[in-house]
Design an enzyme around this catalytic site. Structure first.
Site, PDB file in Angstrom:
ATOM      1  CB  SER A  94       0.917 -35.149  37.562  1.00 58.98           C
ATOM      2  OG  SER A  94       1.506 -35.993  36.818  1.00 58.98           O
TER       3      SER A  94
ATOM      4  CG  ASN B 181       7.849 -36.689  28.801  1.00 56.70           C
ATOM      5  OD1 ASN B 181       8.306 -36.863  27.626  1.00 56.70           O
ATOM      6  ND2 ASN B 181       6.868 -37.109  29.803  1.00 56.70           N
TER       7      ASN B 181
ATOM      8  CB  SER C  32       3.603 -45.292  30.932  1.00 53.26           C
ATOM      9  OG  SER C  32       4.756 -44.864  30.952  1.00 53.26           O
TER      10      SER C  32
ATOM     11  CG  ASP D 141       3.909 -47.710  28.352  1.00 54.28           C
ATOM     12  OD1 ASP D 141       5.294 -46.854  28.760  1.00 54.28           O
ATOM     13  OD2 ASP D 141       3.285 -47.381  28.138  1.00 54.28           O
TER      14      ASP D 141
END
Ligand code: G16
Length: 610
Positions: free
Chosen positions: A562, A422, A79, A324
């Protein structure tokens, strides 16, 4: 657009010794202590992945069998990460992310130290499935695995491993080649047609994916002239420029352009011109371009495309996809050349207010269908206030990751809008919404076609097909936003003016082991290491005292490991850019000191914007 390749596994499963040797041929990388299933599946530097991919090929076949033969999917992508990383997202039969309970089985199988232990896990799962779905021949139920991949150079090789392993289990593999993540999720959702709401036509292939979306989008535009308000395309929204992040999304938009051409020829008005920049090969994937870069740094993307492709291009109406194409953010340059970002929060505001407005045209009390928005800790404080006070909708905060926000939207609302800041998000329509549509249809039958309630009904009925309800989808979200802007007669500037974002700053810090940091359920506070939250709180209190504001949201800062990158993420917001930057700088330093930072200490941000 090419047809998928269908491979049929043998009806006689390969002997366990052969399966074990396939596993042995791809041993665990000695440098990796264990694979973890992050925010969106396994994600690592590509050379570390063959072992996990063979095992996940086996696993996905078993997952399909465990659902009584429903079809599942494997998307090979990392991604938003850089080109050198890869990974996989596993899609369950409803098109959504792999069920959390099965994540554990996936992780155990990926981490089995050798083929012997892997085979023990495989036979335990096999026994469980055979007990649940006994077959006349004593074997496993039908297994079907859809496979898709992004444009990374190592994706074809990794896809082959998944295909080979799933075939070894006796599964049928439908290999879609290069597709976006949301396309793969769409194929899986539509392959299991019995799980699809009746209002959505079942289209399980690539052309169906485009058609269903493009036709419902065009039909939505057609409702524009009816209410006497919108149906206006302002001069600065005539060309929509798409930054494809040098990834798969750029390639797939081309098909839309062709469909738009046909729709135009058939007399459909209001379509924008689509111009794509940043194709694969024109620049490095996700680097200084794409949704992640644009949203995190609040900067325009670099344009890698050759000059002739950029000629005459305006920057007044732009989107950026990620690698992606499951995320999208909008942005524009104003007449003074100033950059403005419209992120997932702004999309949530636009979409939820549009849906609520249309619902109220039919149900003025707004009681029939429970609407709401799911955000994460990254949502800008101003967006949350706007949603609560102006849109007057319910807001729920969930943990970062589509799998969490999707589940929360499904759980809490009949119409659940979820968007991470995001740009990752979609809208989920539950059974009560479909009942509402059926009842409204019956009630309004015979009333004038152009009364407002009838127009609203027509619009609402189109949304479940236009929106990709399996997962966030940059293309579908882009069309949805564009249609709403058109119906309202707005440009990006009008949308941007709805509210002003609190100034914010995002950053990353490298530490030796990011698992030393733990957070509470919605990630707004750190629970370990012990001293961290106290120190962050003091920094926030000091900033609040320095800003001395009695109105509006207070300065806020949180940190979390993360789940897709080897880093600790930092988010800070305050009433000034200076405040947000210094809060983020302080948090970075605290992480570095208290959580085992590596390399040289992080440099504080120097504010250059007020
Ligand atoms: C994935 C998830 C998103 C998440 C993002 C960042 O996005 O699907 O829901 O917000 O990772 O996660 P983290 O902050 O844990 O790294 P993508 O587009 O990279 O698949």
């Amino acid at each position: 657009m090419t047809a998928p390749t269908i491979h049929h596994g043998s009806s006689i499963p390969i002997p366990p010794a052969q399966l074990a040797s396939l596993i042995d041929a791809h041993p665990k990388p000695p440098t990796l202590s264990s694979y973890s299933y992050g925010t969106a599946g396994f994600r690592y530097p590509a050379p570390l992945l063959p072992c996990a991919f063979v095992r996940m090929g086996i696993f996905s076949a078993l997952r399909s069998a465990s659902l009584g033969g429903e079809e599942v999917g494997v998307m090979i992508t990392a991604s938003h990460n850089p080109e050198e990383d890869n990974g996989m997202k596993l899609a369950d039969s409803n098109g959504g992310m792999l069920d959390a309970a099965w994540e554990e089985h996936a992780v155990s199988l990926a981490n089995a130290p050798n083929s012997k232990e892997a085979m023990v896990l495989i036979s335990t799962l096999t026994r469980y499935i055979k007990g649940k779905y006994p077959q006349k021949n004593g074997g496993l139920p039908k297994m079907v695995v859809h496979v898709g991949r992004d444009t990374r150079s190592h994706s074809p090789g990794l896809a082959k491993l998944v295909v080979r392993a799933a075939l070894a289990m006796g599964a049928t593999v439908i290999d879609h080649g290069e597709v976006s993540t949301p396309m793969l999720h769409h194929f899986v959702m539509h392959a299991n047609g019995h799980l699809l709401p009746g209002i959505i036509p079942q289209r399980c292939n690539e052309s169906g994916y485009y058609e269903i979306m493009a036709f419902s989008y065009a039909a939505l535009l057609r409702t524009g002239k009816l209410d006497g308000v919108g149906g206006k395309r302002l001069a600065n929204t005539k060309e929509l420029v798409i930054d494809g992040a040098c990834g798969i999304g750029a390639l797939k938009i081309d098909t839309f352009r062709k469909i738009f051409g046909k729709l135009n020829a058939e007399g459909c008005v209001g379509l924008p011109m689509l111009r794509t920049v940043n194709f694969p090969g024109e620049g490095p994937l996700n680097e200084i371009c794409g949704a992640e870069y644009v949203q995190k740094l609040q900067l325009p993307p670099n344009l890698y495309s050759p000059k002739d492709k950029l000629m005459g291009m305006s920057k007044g109406y732009m989107t950026s996809f990620d690698g992606d194409a499951d995320r999208v953010v909008f942005h524009f340059e104003d007449v003074n050349g100033k950059f403005h970002l419209l992120d997932g929060d702004k999309i949530a505001v636009l979409v939820s207010s549009f849906i609520q407005e249309e619902l109220r045209c039919i149900d003025p009390d707004g009681q029939a269908v429970k609407c709401g928005v799911v955000q994460t800790a990254y949502a800008n404080g101003s967006s949350t206030l706007y949603l609560k006070n102006v849109v007057k909708t319910n807001v729920v905060v969930a943990k970062t990751g589509v799998k969490f926000v999707h589940a929360a939207a499904h759980h809490h609302f009949d119409v659940g809008v979820y968007f991470e800041a995001n740009g990752h998000g979609t809208v989920l329509f539950g059974p009560k919404f479909y009942d509402f549509i059926a009842q409204a249809d019956a009630k309004l039958r015979g009333t004038p076609r152009n009364n407002r309630a009838n127009i609203a009904l027509r619009r609402l009925r189109l949304l479940p097909a236009l929106v990709n309800q399996s997962v966030g989808d940059a293309m579908s979200d882009m069309l949805l936003v564009d249609a709403i802007l058109y119906l309202r007669g707005w440009d990006l500037n009008t949308w941007a003016q709805l509210y002003s974002d609190m100034p914010s700053k995002q950053a990353k810090v490298k530490v030796a082991d990011r698992t030393v940091i733990a957070t509470n359920d919605n990630e707004t506070a750190a629970t370990a290491p012990e001293a961290l939250q106290k120190a962050l709180q003091s920094a926030m209190d000091a900033m609040a005292a320095a800003e001395n504001r009695s109105d509006g949201p207070k300065p806020r800062c949180f940190v979390r490991p993360s789940g897709t990158e080897d880093a600790v993420r930092v988010y800070a917001e305050a009433n000034t850019q200076n405040g947000a930057d210094s809060l983020a700088s302080e948090a970075m330093m605290l992480i570095y000191k208290l959580c085992g930072g590596v390399g040289s200490p992080p440099q504080p941000f120097i504010t250059n914007r007020l």
